[in-house]
Structure formats: C-alpha cells, structure tokens
Design an enzyme around this catalytic site. Structure first.
Site, PDB file in Angstrom:
ATOM      1  N   ARG A   1      65.742 -18.597   0.514  1.00 19.98           N
ATOM      2  CA  ARG A   1      65.699 -20.164   0.965  1.00 19.98           C
ATOM      3  C   ARG A   1      65.275 -20.077  -0.248  1.00 19.98           C
ATOM      4  O   ARG A   1      64.694 -21.765  -1.078  1.00 19.98           O
ATOM      5  CB  ARG A   1      64.414 -19.889   1.645  1.00 19.98           C
ATOM      6  CG  ARG A   1      64.775 -20.059   2.980  1.00 19.98           C
ATOM      7  CD  ARG A   1      63.500 -19.647   3.811  1.00 19.98           C
ATOM      8  NE  ARG A   1      64.158 -17.739   3.618  1.00 19.98           N
ATOM      9  CZ  ARG A   1      64.963 -17.614   4.382  1.00 19.98           C
ATOM     10  NH1 ARG A   1      65.208 -17.961   5.947  1.00 19.98           N
ATOM     11  NH2 ARG A   1      65.399 -16.429   4.848  1.00 19.98           N
ATOM     12  N   THR A   2      64.473 -19.421  -1.030  1.00 22.81           N
ATOM     13  CA  THR A   2      63.366 -20.402  -2.808  1.00 22.81           C
ATOM     14  C   THR A   2      64.608 -20.675  -3.910  1.00 22.81           C
ATOM     15  O   THR A   2      64.531 -21.764  -4.231  1.00 22.81           O
ATOM     16  CB  THR A   2      62.089 -18.965  -2.951  1.00 22.81           C
ATOM     17  OG1 THR A   2      61.872 -18.362  -2.268  1.00 22.81           O
ATOM     18  CG2 THR A   2      61.733 -19.701  -4.365  1.00 22.81           C
TER      19      THR A   2
ATOM     20  N   LYS B   1      69.166  -4.013 -20.871  1.00 20.79           N
ATOM     21  CA  LYS B   1      69.649  -3.404 -22.169  1.00 20.79           C
ATOM     22  C   LYS B   1      67.643  -3.119 -23.033  1.00 20.79           C
ATOM     23  O   LYS B   1      67.838  -2.672 -24.032  1.00 20.79           O
ATOM     24  CB  LYS B   1      69.945  -4.599 -23.019  1.00 20.79           C
ATOM     25  CG  LYS B   1      70.965  -4.369 -22.583  1.00 20.79           C
ATOM     26  CD  LYS B   1      71.930  -5.203 -23.469  1.00 20.79           C
ATOM     27  CE  LYS B   1      73.382  -6.312 -23.205  1.00 20.79           C
ATOM     28  NZ  LYS B   1      74.090  -7.450 -23.669  1.00 20.79           N
TER      29      LYS B   1
ATOM     30  N   ARG C   1      61.703 -15.680 -10.689  1.00 18.98           N
ATOM     31  CA  ARG C   1      60.874 -15.247  -9.623  1.00 18.98           C
ATOM     32  C   ARG C   1      61.099 -13.242  -9.713  1.00 18.98           C
ATOM     33  O   ARG C   1      61.959 -13.298 -10.503  1.00 18.98           O
ATOM     34  CB  ARG C   1      61.739 -15.270  -7.938  1.00 18.98           C
ATOM     35  CG  ARG C   1      61.642 -13.429  -7.711  1.00 18.98           C
ATOM     36  CD  ARG C   1      61.875 -13.336  -5.324  1.00 18.98           C
ATOM     37  NE  ARG C   1      61.088 -15.102  -5.257  1.00 18.98           N
ATOM     38  CZ  ARG C   1      61.445 -15.249  -3.315  1.00 18.98           C
ATOM     39  NH1 ARG C   1      62.348 -14.362  -3.134  1.00 18.98           N
ATOM     40  NH2 ARG C   1      60.892 -16.196  -2.971  1.00 18.98           N
TER      41      ARG C   1
HETATM   42  C1  NCD Z   1      59.067 -15.312   1.043  1.00 17.26           C
HETATM   43  C2  NCD Z   1      58.839 -14.310  -0.078  1.00 17.26           C
HETATM   44  O1  NCD Z   1      59.296 -14.041  -0.892  1.00 17.26           O
HETATM   45  O2  NCD Z   1      57.206 -14.233  -0.793  1.00 17.26           O
HETATM   46  N1  NCD Z   1      59.811 -15.619   0.869  1.00 17.26           N
HETATM   47  C3  NCD Z   1      60.604 -16.547   0.369  1.00 17.26           C
HETATM   48  O3  NCD Z   1      60.188 -17.103  -0.317  1.00 17.26           O
HETATM   49  N2  NCD Z   1      60.133 -17.752   2.044  1.00 17.26           N
HETATM   50  C4  NCD Z   1      58.395 -13.586   1.804  1.00 17.26           C
HETATM   51  C5  NCD Z   1      59.376 -12.505   2.370  1.00 17.26           C
HETATM   52  O4  NCD Z   1      59.703 -12.460   1.274  1.00 17.26           O
HETATM   53  O5  NCD Z   1      59.050 -11.925   3.204  1.00 17.26           O
END
Ligand code: NCD
Length: 306
Positions: free
Chosen positions: A51-52, A81, A102
């Site tokens: 999703r993100t 590396k 992320r």
């Molecule tokens: C969440 C995350 O990555 O923290 N997912 C998301 O971004 N919607 C929740 C999860 O992974 O459980």
C-alpha cells in the site's frame, strides 16, 4: 524546507490545512494532474510494502511526476556493499527532488533528513513512526465522522511494535476529549512512553481485557497485525478477532479501521458491513500522499487557489 518525519511535527492547524488540501485533491484531481511535471521523486524501500509504496507511486504519477525506484533497497542498493544511509541520501540529493523512504531503523527518517537538502517523506521507520499512514487514518475518521474531537478510539493488536499505532496516538493528542482503549495480548501492550504521552495530553488510556470492556458506542476499532518481523520467538496468533458476532455488539456508527495487511485480526465475514472501512481507508492513501508531495514541493497553495 519541509520533511514529513514524525507526527510530532503537526499542529491542529497544519493538520487541518493538509485535510482541506486533500479534500480539494479528491474532489478536483484534474487541477493537480501536471503539478509535478518537472519533478523526479526517488522511492526507496528497505522493507516490504504494498500500500504505502504503490499509493505513493500512484500519487506521484497522478500529479504528473516521474519516479526512480529501489525496491528491496537493503539488497538492491549499495547498502549491501556497506554504504551508509547518509551517503545514499546525499547521492539521491543529486538525482531527485524528494525522497520517499521506508527503513527498519526507528531513527532512519531523522538521519536521512539530517543530511538531505531535498524533502524526506518517512514511509515507515522501524517500530517508531509511520506518519503518512496516521495522516490518512485521521483523514478517514474526519471524513466519516465529521470531526475528531470527542472521538473514542480502541487500538488493538500489536501496540508494542505497531508504528501506525504510535503515529496515530501522536495525532490524536492534538484533539480534545479523546478517549483511548487498548486491547492486546500482554506481550504486545502499549509502551509506557506512549501511555505517558497520552496522559500529558489529558487523554485517558484504559487497558481492556476483552471486547466487552470496550464501550458499545466506540467510534473507531483500529486493529493491527502482530509485527512478527520485529521480534524473535513465537507469541502465537491474535486472540482478539473482529468478526460479525463481535462487530454486532458495537453501535451502527462504529468504524473498523486497519492499516493492512491483515492476517487474521479481521474476519472477511464483515467485509461487506458498511462499518468495515479499511479498504476505503487504504484508498485515501493516494490523495493524502498527493497532498503531502504537493506541500513538500511547494506546489499546494498556488494550485489550490485556482
Ligand atoms: C503497516 C506498516 O508497514 O507499518 N502497513 C502499511 O503501511 N499500511 C502495517 C503493517 O505492516 O502491519
């Protein structure tokens, strides 16, 4: 320059500005379709995501922007590396106009921002924060309920490692007369620092031991997945599952939210119940992230006023 690092950076006013922009993005998407036509956005994910990552990519494309991507960045970037995160960010500064990232370290977004001359958008940092998720969560509550003040929220699942929970609580602290109820296995209880944060903001936090201890007229049941990738050992499955029988104990206005992915916290037998809003919630990821990109790249005000 504006980064999106933590929910702590928000005020009630700045949240409302974001939500008004998001309403406009949702209602008039054509106004914004070329807003990022001169921009390249780097999308770098060191942890899995559906999703993100894809809603950010969709947001960039819907704004006419271009994307450079490293999926699975822990393996596919020079991190393998031995390159430091700071160096990687310095390099991307020459290639893009903003970075969506992320990472598994709680402080990754701060570290990245400390060396970046272009905006960093935190798409999840370890067990710490996931601000863009919390922003779309609160936006969804506002959209459905009209306001956040006076909201009663139950948080469920993994309150210990769940970064979406931690960020959501940070935003709820900005509103008045909020009540928060927690229902989780003992091993996944809310860390004391968040209980203290709620207290400092005059929010009562009540630990529950069954669904029966959550008020029937709760506004939001916010469930989360046990974040099994964040700890060693096996703590078993989720005990508190929202199914038809459970949901029917709650009122007609109760919303069921979940950042997704769900594993077994929410039974699919409620998917067609109008109170099950987790898919709509996920769809709000696109307009919220479009608005955040517009804001950090300074494209929001001029286009909105048109
Ligand atoms: C969440 C995350 O990555 O923290 N997912 C998301 O971004 N919607 C929740 C999860 O992974 O459980």
């Amino acid at each position: 320059m504006m980064h999106i690092i933590s929910c702590q950076q928000y005020t009630r006013k700045s949240l409302e500005e974001l939500f008004i922009l998001t309403d406009d993005v949702k209602n008039n998407p054509q106004k914004y379709k070329n807003a990022l036509q001169d921009n390249i956005i780097a999308v770098m994910f060191f942890e899995p995501s559906t999703r993100t990552r894809m809603s950010f990519q969709s947001a960039i494309l819907r704004l006419g922007g271009k994307i450079i991507v490293t999926e699975n960045a822990g393996i596919n970037s020079s991190t393998t590396k031995g390159e430091t995160l700071k160096d990687t960010i310095r390099i991307l500064n020459g290639y893009a106009d903003a970075i969506v990232m992320r990472h598994s370290a709680d402080d990754a977004a701060q570290v990245a921002a400390s060396v970046s001359n272009i905006p960093i958008l935190n798409a999840g940092s370890g067990k710490g924060e996931h601000p863009t998720q919390a922003l779309l969560d609160v936006y969804t509550i506002r959209e459905k309920r009209g306001k956040i003040d006076g909201c009663k929220v139950a948080i469920l699942g993994d309150l210990l490692y769940g970064r979406t929970i931690h960020s959501l609580l940070g935003l709820l602290c900005l509103y008045d007369n909020i009540e928060v109820y927690g229902l989780s296995k003992n091993a996944f209880a809310l860390p004391q620092k968040y209980v203290n944060m709620l207290k400092e903001n005059n929010i009562d936090y009540k630990v529950c031991h069954s669904f029966d201890e959550i008020p029937k007229d709760i506004d939001v049941l916010y469930h989360t997945r046990i974040q099994s990738e964040r700890f060693e050992g096996d703590f078993g499955k989720e005990e508190y599952i929202i199914n038809k029988q459970v949901l029917n104990k709650f009122s007609q206005h109760t919303m069921v939210l979940h950042p997704l992915p769900r594993v077994d916290e929410i039974s699919s037998d409620i998917d067609n119940d109008p109170r099950a809003l987790y898919f709509e919630q996920a769809y709000n990821g696109v307009p919220i992230r479009m608005s955040l990109l517009l804001q950090v790249l300074g494209k929001d005000k001029e286009i909105m006023s048109k």
